[in-house]
Design a protein around this motif. Structure first.
Motif, PDB file in Angstrom:
ATOM      1  N   ILE A   1      86.371  10.357  81.075  1.00  0.00           N
ATOM      2  CA  ILE A   1      86.895  11.081  79.922  1.00  0.00           C
ATOM      3  C   ILE A   1      85.944  10.909  78.746  1.00  0.00           C
ATOM      4  CG2 ILE A   1      89.319  10.912  80.602  1.00  0.00           C
ATOM      5  CD1 ILE A   1      89.592   8.522  78.694  1.00  0.00           C
ATOM      6  N   GLY A   2      86.058  11.836  77.796  1.00  0.00           N
ATOM      7  CA  GLY A   2      85.299  11.747  76.556  1.00  0.00           C
ATOM      8  C   GLY A   2      86.228  12.006  75.397  1.00  0.00           C
ATOM      9  N   PRO A   3      85.723  11.955  74.182  1.00  0.00           N
ATOM     10  CA  PRO A   3      86.570  12.251  73.025  1.00  0.00           C
ATOM     11  C   PRO A   3      87.065  13.692  73.057  1.00  0.00           C
ATOM     12  CG  PRO A   3      84.448  11.297  72.383  1.00  0.00           C
ATOM     13  CD  PRO A   3      84.341  11.669  73.812  1.00  0.00           C
ATOM     14  N   ALA A   4      88.162  13.960  72.407  1.00  0.00           N
ATOM     15  CA  ALA A   4      88.651  15.334  72.296  1.00  0.00           C
ATOM     16  C   ALA A   4      87.581  16.196  71.639  1.00  0.00           C
ATOM     17  CB  ALA A   4      89.934  15.366  71.466  1.00  0.00           C
ATOM     18  N   GLY A   5      87.454  17.433  72.110  1.00  0.00           N
ATOM     19  CA  GLY A   5      86.507  18.353  71.500  1.00  0.00           C
ATOM     20  C   GLY A   5      85.116  18.335  72.080  1.00  0.00           C
ATOM     21  N   LEU A   6      84.932  17.747  73.270  1.00  0.00           N
ATOM     22  CA  LEU A   6      83.609  17.790  73.905  1.00  0.00           C
ATOM     23  C   LEU A   6      83.206  19.234  74.178  1.00  0.00           C
ATOM     24  CD1 LEU A   6      83.270  15.057  76.700  1.00  0.00           C
ATOM     25  CD2 LEU A   6      82.119  15.169  74.504  1.00  0.00           C
ATOM     26  N   PRO A   7      81.978  19.638  73.865  1.00  0.00           N
ATOM     27  CA  PRO A   7      81.530  20.996  74.140  1.00  0.00           C
ATOM     28  C   PRO A   7      81.592  21.319  75.629  1.00  0.00           C
ATOM     29  CG  PRO A   7      80.024  19.889  72.637  1.00  0.00           C
ATOM     30  CD  PRO A   7      80.958  18.838  73.156  1.00  0.00           C
ATOM     31  N   ALA A   8      81.874  22.570  75.943  1.00  0.00           N
ATOM     32  CA  ALA A   8      82.031  22.986  77.340  1.00  0.00           C
ATOM     33  C   ALA A   8      80.757  22.767  78.155  1.00  0.00           C
ATOM     34  CB  ALA A   8      82.436  24.460  77.399  1.00  0.00           C
ATOM     35  N   ASP A   9      79.590  22.956  77.537  1.00  0.00           N
ATOM     36  CA  ASP A   9      78.345  22.777  78.285  1.00  0.00           C
ATOM     37  C   ASP A   9      78.104  21.306  78.627  1.00  0.00           C
ATOM     38  OD1 ASP A   9      77.924  22.296  75.500  1.00  0.00           O
ATOM     39  OD2 ASP A   9      75.761  22.409  75.806  1.00  0.00           O
ATOM     40  N   VAL A  10      78.572  20.404  77.767  1.00  0.00           N
ATOM     41  CA  VAL A  10      78.463  18.973  78.051  1.00  0.00           C
ATOM     42  C   VAL A  10      79.370  18.599  79.223  1.00  0.00           C
ATOM     43  CG1 VAL A  10      78.949  16.659  77.163  1.00  0.00           C
ATOM     44  CG2 VAL A  10      77.792  18.343  75.711  1.00  0.00           C
ATOM     45  N   VAL A  11      80.601  19.103  79.199  1.00  0.00           N
ATOM     46  CA  VAL A  11      81.540  18.836  80.291  1.00  0.00           C
ATOM     47  C   VAL A  11      80.972  19.346  81.611  1.00  0.00           C
ATOM     48  CG1 VAL A  11      83.837  19.317  81.218  1.00  0.00           C
ATOM     49  CG2 VAL A  11      83.557  18.855  78.780  1.00  0.00           C
ATOM     50  N   LYS A  12      80.452  20.552  81.591  1.00  0.00           N
ATOM     51  CA  LYS A  12      79.899  21.153  82.807  1.00  0.00           C
ATOM     52  C   LYS A  12      78.740  20.320  83.353  1.00  0.00           C
ATOM     53  CE  LYS A  12      79.481  24.348  85.952  1.00  0.00           C
ATOM     54  NZ  LYS A  12      80.514  24.501  87.012  1.00  0.00           N
ATOM     55  N   LYS A  13      77.877  19.855  82.470  1.00  0.00           N
ATOM     56  CA  LYS A  13      76.717  19.056  82.883  1.00  0.00           C
ATOM     57  C   LYS A  13      77.170  17.744  83.515  1.00  0.00           C
ATOM     58  CE  LYS A  13      72.129  19.013  82.619  1.00  0.00           C
ATOM     59  NZ  LYS A  13      71.437  19.136  81.327  1.00  0.00           N
ATOM     60  N   MET A  14      78.160  17.095  82.905  1.00  0.00           N
ATOM     61  CA  MET A  14      78.629  15.818  83.435  1.00  0.00           C
ATOM     62  C   MET A  14      79.471  15.991  84.697  1.00  0.00           C
ATOM     63  SD  MET A  14      77.078  13.742  81.582  1.00  0.00           S
ATOM     64  CE  MET A  14      77.749  12.264  82.331  1.00  0.00           C
TER      65      MET A  14
END
Length: 334
Positions: free
Chosen positions: A260-273
């Motif tokens: 998990i990450g903080p609320a509001g992580l950019p979609a491209d960051v989520v996709k990369k991870m």
């Protein structure tokens, strides 16, 4: 004359605009995430299955991203300390947390935490599952089976001590379910992870350990004996070991290792991870550790994990209320 001046200013202005664009666009390309090392907070102390799995996954993630992951263990509070840190981190993808679904959801139902489990975080991925958890004792214990444990606990209220990785962990909840159904007064001794909880049993500081999947290796080494399993089905290597489910208890320990990450992580960051952790689960290093700690392959995306956590909150809140474990949720989910 004025018209010529205006035209000249327009040409100069447009030239500056295009020159700026030429400078900015390449820089944007250079700034593709991640630019630097990533901090990965581990919600348990070193040495246990959660820590070993996180470190094995980090190897594959680093290979995919080309950037280093700095693992930082923050045990304590059943994962709450780690969750609280990532909840207040900047949502830029450089601070993430690996924890599990029970620590994030179940614990917040049982005790107040300084974050909202379904609001303060961005779901990134789940990268393995574990169900083969159990109540175990030392080989020289007079308790030979689950009925022996219940008989002893009934005759000796407030004396039977058991260790767990922390308050609100699935392994704690399992014992709460048993205790409430059978009217047992058990003494819970929480620790900062599975490894110290097992050490407490081996050192004779508690009567039993509500143990993670690493119990299988300890049992094969003759260091512990299982009394009951929390799995959905009987453990293949221990076909005579009953499960809580078949004994009439409404409990199965389905433990997901999650990121998990903080609320509001950019979609491209989520996709990369998401992709990075998916690739990590396919490495030889990760598969070896997975087998050694008794976990099973499993992967889901951030969106799928988000749905699971929301459904788990509703299901577990009802289960806890029906079992008499809680009257109301200790923490608001949103």
């Amino acid at each position: 004359m004025n018209r010529e001046k205006l035209r000249g200013r327009f040409v100069v202005g447009m030239s500056i605009f295009f020159l700026s664009a030429l400078l900015v666009l390449p820089h944007a390309a250079w700034c593709e995430y991640p630019e630097r090392q990533i901090r990965l907070i581990v919600g348990m102390d070193p040495g246990g299955p959660a820590d070993l799995l996180a470190r094995a996954a980090a190897i594959g993630v680093q290979k995919y991203l080309g950037k280093q992951l700095i693992l930082e263990n923050r045990g304590g509070g059943g994962g709450a300390l780690a969750h609280a840190q990532v909840a207040i981190a900047k949502p830029d993808g450089y601070t993430l947390c690996t924890t599990n679904n029970t620590a994030l959801i179940d614990m917040a139902l049982m005790q107040k935490v300084p974050y909202k489990p379904l609001k303060s975080f961005t779901s990134v991925a789940a990268y393995c599952i574990g169900e083969n958890t159990a109540l175990v004792v030392k080989p020289d214990s007079p308790l030979k089976n689950f009925n022996d444990f219940k008989d002893y606990a009934k005759k000796n209220p407030g004396k039977f001590k058991y260790s767990t990785p922390g308050v609100g962990s699935g392994l704690h909840v399992a014992m709460e379910v048993v205790g409430h159904k059978d009217g047992l007064q058990l003494v819970h001794v929480p620790h900062k992870g599975s490894a110290p909880a097992m050490t407490a049993l081996l050192g004779g500081h508690v009567d039993a350990a509500s143990a993670g999947s690493q119990w299988v290796n300890y049992a094969k080494g003759g260091q512990v004996r299982p009394l009951v399993s929390y799995a959905r089905q009987r453990v293949p290597d221990y076909p005579d070991l009953p499960t809580l489910k078949e004994l009439g208890y409404d409990f199965v320990h389905d433990l997901l290792a999650i990121v998990i990450g903080p609320a509001g992580l950019p979609a491209d960051v989520v996709k990369k991870m998401e992709t990075a952790f998916k690739m990590a689960t396919e490495t030889a290093e990760f598969k070896t550790v997975l087998a050694n700690v008794g976990r099973d392959p499993f992967y889901c995306t951030g969106a799928e994990l988000d749905r699971h956590l929301k459904e788990r909150w509703v299901k577990t809140e009802k289960q806890f209320k029906d079992a008499g474990i809680i009257k109301e949720a200790a923490t608001e989910p949103y």
